[in-house]
Design a protein around this motif. Sequence first.
Motif, PDB file in Angstrom:
ATOM      1  N   LEU B  13      97.785  43.026  15.361  1.00  0.00           N
ATOM      2  CA  LEU B  13      97.182  43.270  16.862  1.00  0.00           C
ATOM      3  C   LEU B  13      97.109  44.658  16.398  1.00  0.00           C
ATOM      4  O   LEU B  13      95.805  45.372  17.647  1.00  0.00           O
ATOM      5  N   LEU B  14      97.863  45.076  17.091  1.00  0.00           N
ATOM      6  CA  LEU B  14      97.958  46.631  17.451  1.00  0.00           C
ATOM      7  C   LEU B  14      97.366  47.303  16.143  1.00  0.00           C
ATOM      8  O   LEU B  14      96.440  48.377  16.500  1.00  0.00           O
ATOM      9  N   ALA B  15      97.049  47.070  15.482  1.00  0.00           N
ATOM     10  CA  ALA B  15      96.122  47.269  14.513  1.00  0.00           C
ATOM     11  C   ALA B  15      94.962  47.142  14.526  1.00  0.00           C
ATOM     12  O   ALA B  15      93.805  48.212  14.496  1.00  0.00           O
ATOM     13  N   GLU B  16      94.795  46.269  14.675  1.00  0.00           N
ATOM     14  CA  GLU B  16      93.494  45.780  14.984  1.00  0.00           C
ATOM     15  C   GLU B  16      92.444  46.393  16.197  1.00  0.00           C
ATOM     16  O   GLU B  16      91.496  46.769  16.647  1.00  0.00           O
ATOM     17  N   MET B  17      93.515  46.148  17.823  1.00  0.00           N
ATOM     18  CA  MET B  17      92.774  47.179  18.276  1.00  0.00           C
ATOM     19  C   MET B  17      92.952  48.558  18.695  1.00  0.00           C
ATOM     20  O   MET B  17      91.662  49.333  19.028  1.00  0.00           O
ATOM     21  N   MET B  18      93.661  49.401  17.473  1.00  0.00           N
ATOM     22  CA  MET B  18      93.171  50.851  17.298  1.00  0.00           C
ATOM     23  C   MET B  18      91.940  51.129  16.365  1.00  0.00           C
ATOM     24  O   MET B  18      91.054  51.411  16.838  1.00  0.00           O
ATOM     25  N   ILE B  19      91.609  49.776  15.176  1.00  0.00           N
ATOM     26  CA  ILE B  19      90.282  50.431  14.789  1.00  0.00           C
ATOM     27  C   ILE B  19      88.978  50.142  15.329  1.00  0.00           C
ATOM     28  O   ILE B  19      88.312  51.002  15.370  1.00  0.00           O
ATOM     29  N   ASP B  20      89.149  49.111  16.247  1.00  0.00           N
ATOM     30  CA  ASP B  20      88.266  48.123  17.500  1.00  0.00           C
ATOM     31  C   ASP B  20      88.501  50.145  18.178  1.00  0.00           C
ATOM     32  O   ASP B  20      86.943  50.377  18.575  1.00  0.00           O
ATOM     33  N   ALA B  21      89.159  50.574  18.577  1.00  0.00           N
ATOM     34  CA  ALA B  21      89.102  51.210  19.517  1.00  0.00           C
ATOM     35  C   ALA B  21      88.160  53.039  19.120  1.00  0.00           C
ATOM     36  O   ALA B  21      87.394  53.595  19.498  1.00  0.00           O
ATOM     37  N   VAL B  22      88.838  53.588  17.796  1.00  0.00           N
ATOM     38  CA  VAL B  22      88.113  54.133  17.112  1.00  0.00           C
ATOM     39  C   VAL B  22      86.897  54.092  17.074  1.00  0.00           C
ATOM     40  O   VAL B  22      85.695  55.063  16.700  1.00  0.00           O
ATOM     41  N   GLU B  23      86.334  52.735  15.852  1.00  0.00           N
ATOM     42  CA  GLU B  23      84.646  52.342  15.774  1.00  0.00           C
ATOM     43  C   GLU B  23      84.119  52.567  17.378  1.00  0.00           C
ATOM     44  O   GLU B  23      82.841  53.227  17.357  1.00  0.00           O
ATOM     45  N   LYS B  24      84.823  51.944  17.915  1.00  0.00           N
ATOM     46  CA  LYS B  24      83.718  52.106  19.597  1.00  0.00           C
ATOM     47  C   LYS B  24      83.839  53.496  20.075  1.00  0.00           C
ATOM     48  O   LYS B  24      82.584  53.585  20.028  1.00  0.00           O
ATOM     49  N   VAL B  25      84.825  54.172  20.186  1.00  0.00           N
ATOM     50  CA  VAL B  25      84.505  55.649  21.125  1.00  0.00           C
ATOM     51  C   VAL B  25      83.602  56.542  19.882  1.00  0.00           C
ATOM     52  O   VAL B  25      82.878  57.121  20.540  1.00  0.00           O
ATOM     53  N   PHE B  26      83.468  55.854  18.955  1.00  0.00           N
ATOM     54  CA  PHE B  26      82.997  56.937  17.541  1.00  0.00           C
ATOM     55  C   PHE B  26      81.032  56.679  17.276  1.00  0.00           C
ATOM     56  O   PHE B  26      80.248  57.538  17.511  1.00  0.00           O
ATOM     57  N   GLY B  27      81.022  55.161  17.825  1.00  0.00           N
ATOM     58  CA  GLY B  27      80.147  54.521  17.704  1.00  0.00           C
ATOM     59  C   GLY B  27      79.097  55.240  19.139  1.00  0.00           C
ATOM     60  O   GLY B  27      78.028  55.660  19.126  1.00  0.00           O
ATOM     61  N   THR B  28      79.859  55.407  20.120  1.00  0.00           N
ATOM     62  CA  THR B  28      79.338  55.503  21.401  1.00  0.00           C
ATOM     63  C   THR B  28      79.342  56.931  21.609  1.00  0.00           C
ATOM     64  O   THR B  28      78.413  56.880  21.985  1.00  0.00           O
ATOM     65  N   MET B  29      80.536  58.045  21.661  1.00  0.00           N
ATOM     66  CA  MET B  29      80.030  58.813  21.654  1.00  0.00           C
ATOM     67  C   MET B  29      79.445  60.547  20.816  1.00  0.00           C
ATOM     68  O   MET B  29      79.487  60.975  21.650  1.00  0.00           O
ATOM     69  N   VAL B  30      79.370  59.222  19.406  1.00  0.00           N
ATOM     70  CA  VAL B  30      78.950  60.561  18.593  1.00  0.00           C
ATOM     71  C   VAL B  30      78.250  59.815  17.794  1.00  0.00           C
ATOM     72  O   VAL B  30      77.549  60.481  17.041  1.00  0.00           O
ATOM     73  N   ARG B  31      77.983  58.491  18.355  1.00  0.00           N
ATOM     74  CA  ARG B  31      77.241  57.536  16.931  1.00  0.00           C
ATOM     75  C   ARG B  31      77.091  58.274  15.752  1.00  0.00           C
ATOM     76  O   ARG B  31      76.654  58.193  14.849  1.00  0.00           O
ATOM     77  N   ARG B  32      78.144  57.863  15.896  1.00  0.00           N
ATOM     78  CA  ARG B  32      78.493  57.632  13.584  1.00  0.00           C
ATOM     79  C   ARG B  32      79.850  57.000  13.560  1.00  0.00           C
ATOM     80  O   ARG B  32      80.682  56.504  14.715  1.00  0.00           O
ATOM     81  N   LYS B  33      79.436  56.762  12.461  1.00  0.00           N
ATOM     82  CA  LYS B  33      80.487  55.112  11.711  1.00  0.00           C
ATOM     83  C   LYS B  33      81.740  55.969  11.296  1.00  0.00           C
ATOM     84  O   LYS B  33      81.816  56.792  10.928  1.00  0.00           O
ATOM     85  N   ALA B  34      82.638  55.449  11.892  1.00  0.00           N
ATOM     86  CA  ALA B  34      83.484  55.653  11.274  1.00  0.00           C
ATOM     87  C   ALA B  34      84.822  54.487  10.234  1.00  0.00           C
ATOM     88  O   ALA B  34      85.208  53.198  11.388  1.00  0.00           O
ATOM     89  N   ASN B  35      84.350  55.053   9.055  1.00  0.00           N
ATOM     90  CA  ASN B  35      85.386  53.305   8.203  1.00  0.00           C
ATOM     91  C   ASN B  35      86.236  53.790   8.105  1.00  0.00           C
ATOM     92  O   ASN B  35      87.387  55.055   7.305  1.00  0.00           O
ATOM     93  N   LEU B  36      87.378  52.728   8.134  1.00  0.00           N
ATOM     94  CA  LEU B  36      88.611  52.634   7.645  1.00  0.00           C
ATOM     95  C   LEU B  36      88.737  52.935   6.011  1.00  0.00           C
ATOM     96  O   LEU B  36      88.498  52.192   5.060  1.00  0.00           O
ATOM     97  N   ILE B  37      89.767  53.749   5.718  1.00  0.00           N
ATOM     98  CA  ILE B  37      90.057  53.950   4.021  1.00  0.00           C
ATOM     99  C   ILE B  37      91.239  53.001   4.199  1.00  0.00           C
ATOM    100  O   ILE B  37      91.550  52.205   3.011  1.00  0.00           O
TER     101      ILE B  37
END
Lengths: 377, 180
Positions: B13-37
């Motif tokens: 659950l924590l992993a899901e929340m963290m990945i969601d947070a990174v993707e959301k902030v990158f999409g909104t603030m820098v308009r870039r996709k952050a892909n989990l490797i």
Amino acid sequence: MPKKILSVDDSKTVRLIVRKAMKPYDMIVCEAQNGEEGLAVARAEKPDMILLDVTMPVMDGVEMLTRLKADPELKQIPVMMLTAEAGRENILKIAKIGVRDYIVKPFTEQVLVEKLSRIMTLEPAGAAGAAAAPAAGGASAGRTVFIVEDKPAIVQAVTDTVKNSAWTWKHFTTSAEAFQAAEKNAPAAVVVSLSLAEGAAIDLLRSFRGRPALAATPFIGLAVKTAVEDIQRAQESGFAGVSAKPVDAADLEAKLRRALKLEGVFRAAELTKDHMLVRLTEEMTSAQLDVAMAQVMEKATEAADSGLGVAVYDLTAVKTFTVDILKFLISATRKCEDLGMRCVMLGTSELAASARTFDESKDWHFHDKLESAMATA
Amino acid sequence: MSDTALPAAPEALLAEMMIDAVEKVFGTMVRRKANLIRQFVSTRDHSHAPDLEGTDLSVVVGTVGFIGKINGVIYLYLPEKLATRLACDMLGLEPADLGDGDAETVNDAIGELTNMIVGTFKNQLCDRGLDCHLTIPSILRGSHFKVQPVANALRSVFEFETTDQRFLADVLIDPSHSTL
């Protein structure tokens, strides 16, 4: 005379983003790095609006807000929180002190402009002169409402049924035609079909947002209820509302009234033969909730004097149970109960679930039909 | 609040929340996709301290903690070049617009980016009854340091890629919370 906004944030980045977002408008942006500086700048500059972060060194946003609201000279300045703090308890705590709106970081400049324009008029930079292009929603815009729709039957249904002396319709078949016309004469609002090809409705909104003279123009989408993705995309893009096809005249008119800030026409409370009815619409702004509260105060007394013992709060149109709505309901139902009335609520199961996330409303019951609500009352 | 707090094994659950947070902030603030490797989850040992590829890279590390019913800290490790690119994206600038002395601008932007990511993450914790507050962001900069976390923290490391560059999010949570 330019409006003044005070950005209080320890992050220079956020202050720069606010400054950039305000650049197209006739606006002076003052800055402060913490609550202590913020209070000093507020006293010196008397801004028209304060954008306030929560977590800051020296003095945080909650402390600054508390002191601001305790200062007779400053307490009238509207405050909008712009913060990464969005936990339920934090929001409730801050809402109780008194804020006009809340933007949770991350945020887009578009959301910032849209939320600010709901509280204050954003005049385009350099438009202060008499020769300036009419600002969207301003009196000189003539309250022309654009309808952009490629299906004549829908245009006719809208223009025939949604009539109000407060505006006149102008029809366009394509978004390009509408944008071209808007650049010459800014409309007060735009109603656009979300089914136009290749996302043209959202592109049109973006084109408007890119022009200072048009940026604050409210957009209302038209979509069939099943077009869930289109509706969601429109809402995320900054549409003021989406009205369902086939056209529901009352709903579209209510959304237009709201978009055109015809608050005086808004009627939230009325008396029926056996109860007082308080009806909230899909997206209630803080200003509308204030109007609704004033109407409840007036009508509740009238209802009690008339011997009506039940107040029905109809929230079936409300999609999201917000802190503002929670505060409204607490105050409004308290007023009714003080007058000896019983309060019942109507709402969807989704709304009830949303209400359960707040401690104050976790035990509230929402009926799906008026009959069952009245039976329990 | 027991019905909304974290499950007994909260790592996924924590992993899901963290990945969601990174993707959301990158999409909104820098308009870039952050892909989990890749990700390392549920590790209470610290044998894999996060290393960006190429240990001699100069990195900018943003740090924000959260304190309350649950305590933790999140580090965002970014190569300096990527940090500059993201700062420019946030501010609508080009890297050429930033002079050599503009490290402060980059630091501030990465501090705010980290603040937003951790804020988005911890707001989900708050909504689960684990009320907590953010700490003020801080920034580390350099090429020859490692952050040694406190012993026994519940640690999850996530490696993301954006604009062909990799960055890490290192999540450390105090395991003394009753649900961890």
